[in-house]
Design an enzyme around this catalytic site. Sequence first.
Site, PDB file in Angstrom:
ATOM      1  N   ASP A   1       0.868  -1.177   0.000  1.00 62.82           N
ATOM      2  CA  ASP A   1       0.000   0.000   0.000  1.00 62.82           C
ATOM      3  C   ASP A   1       0.907   1.231   0.000  1.00 62.82           C
ATOM      4  OD1 ASP A   1      -3.040   0.768   0.455  1.00 62.82           O
ATOM      5  OD2 ASP A   1      -1.817   2.188   1.590  1.00 62.82           O
TER       6      ASP A   1
ATOM      7  N   GLU B   1       2.423   5.004  -0.368  1.00 63.70           N
ATOM      8  CA  GLU B   1       2.077   6.415  -0.176  1.00 63.70           C
ATOM      9  C   GLU B   1       2.861   7.199  -1.220  1.00 63.70           C
ATOM     10  OE1 GLU B   1      -0.300   7.462   1.809  1.00 63.70           O
ATOM     11  OE2 GLU B   1      -0.591   5.403   2.501  1.00 63.70           O
TER      12      GLU B   1
ATOM     13  N   ASP C   1      -2.441   1.429  -6.512  1.00 59.35           N
ATOM     14  CA  ASP C   1      -1.051   1.237  -6.099  1.00 59.35           C
ATOM     15  C   ASP C   1      -0.145   0.811  -7.250  1.00 59.35           C
ATOM     16  OD1 ASP C   1      -0.941   1.471  -2.951  1.00 59.35           O
ATOM     17  OD2 ASP C   1      -2.801   0.440  -3.457  1.00 59.35           O
TER      18      ASP C   1
ATOM     19  N   HIS D   1      -3.331   6.132   6.419  1.00 55.62           N
ATOM     20  CA  HIS D   1      -2.436   6.768   5.445  1.00 55.62           C
ATOM     21  C   HIS D   1      -0.968   6.637   5.810  1.00 55.62           C
ATOM     22  CE1 HIS D   1      -5.805   8.282   3.177  1.00 55.62           C
ATOM     23  NE2 HIS D   1      -6.301   8.860   4.254  1.00 55.62           N
TER      24      HIS D   1
ATOM     25  N   ASP E   1      -1.469   0.753   6.826  1.00 53.95           N
ATOM     26  CA  ASP E   1      -2.531   0.403   5.875  1.00 53.95           C
ATOM     27  C   ASP E   1      -2.323  -1.010   5.326  1.00 53.95           C
ATOM     28  OD1 ASP E   1      -3.790   2.809   6.169  1.00 53.95           O
ATOM     29  OD2 ASP E   1      -3.011   3.703   4.323  1.00 53.95           O
TER      30      ASP E   1
END
Length: 379
Positions: free
Chosen positions: A141, A143, A241, A302, A307
């Site tokens: 996941d 960012e 992603d 986040h 996550d």
Amino acid sequence: MAVDKECRDALKNAERSDKKSYSPKKPGKIETKKPEADGDLPDTCEKMSELIIKDENESSSCDNTQLSVYKRISAKNHFLNMQDLASLKKLCAEENLTNTGKKAVVIKRLKEYFKTKILREAGLLPPPSSLSGYEYMIVIDFEATCDREKSTNYPHEIIEFPAVLVNVDRCEIVDSWRRYVRPTVNPVLSSFCTDLTGITQETVDKSEDFPTVLQHFQAWLTEKRLGIEHAFAIVTDGPFDIARFLYLSCQHNQIEVPTWATRWINVKKCFVNFYRKDSRSRVNCLQDMLVRMNLKFEGTPHCGLDDATNIARVVTRLLKDGAKLRVNERLDLPGQKDRRFYNVAPVPREEATAWLKKCQQNLANAEDPSQSTESNNNS
């Protein structure tokens, strides 16, 4: 209900086998060679008799075990049928199951759950990896850089690269990995991005660039023998992603998307398909899945690693409930512009099976390099 009928049929079959195992058998004719000396024939017959008795005892033991297991399932089903809705929902909460739906729906969910649990404990169900074909699943996941104004043309760059490793047979998280990444297209993070992700400018400034971090991740895969001795699949919470963050990061740095990332498991699709009999099974985000499973988010939203860890909790729960997780999305470049995600395409069952066979074949090639000259990273 179908579950009750299945158990009744299993009980009848088990009892029938149980009776057969105790029925007297007519001695069969045993052909033997002429004994060379006195006493050879009695010894041979005695050994044959011992083998026959041993085989009958083992068969009887196996039948009795199955009979006992299905009696336990039948008793559990009877217990559930006698409960009111409030008691059933309380039991769902104790087992971390979603308690939504009418009484019939909740009973069905609990019966399937306990049937799977009892059969697996007795060793009468195959391990989860035999269903999915993968020994491990890697939940990611990312960012990425972002701004308050949402734009489909924003040049996202990965700034946190997390991975959570799930052992499929054990249905549990066994390891995790994370690196922060220094962006190069937009090296200065927006205040919106920092507030959203909690990642500071100082953190990314002292981090390595994306190609280097990707090499570190590949080294971690090699260390874990993933794609070499163990087949694995990538799991995400939606198409973003891979199809946006990873794809754009590779594009910015003029490198190819790794083969292992060209196909993945969108866990939201798996969740909806597996629990589709629940009228409220539609999910829009990770939080929806956690709520349906009576699970609470652990960590900070986040935060990429947090996550990914919570997505992995959903994955382990699906595996425990007997879901078959298969690859269901892939990169499709350049893709069709009329799609919401123009470079994502669904993966039909036949293609997913072919992809799994390719992964398994690459494992065989890795064990015997003479079989293939291609580099093997679960492609």
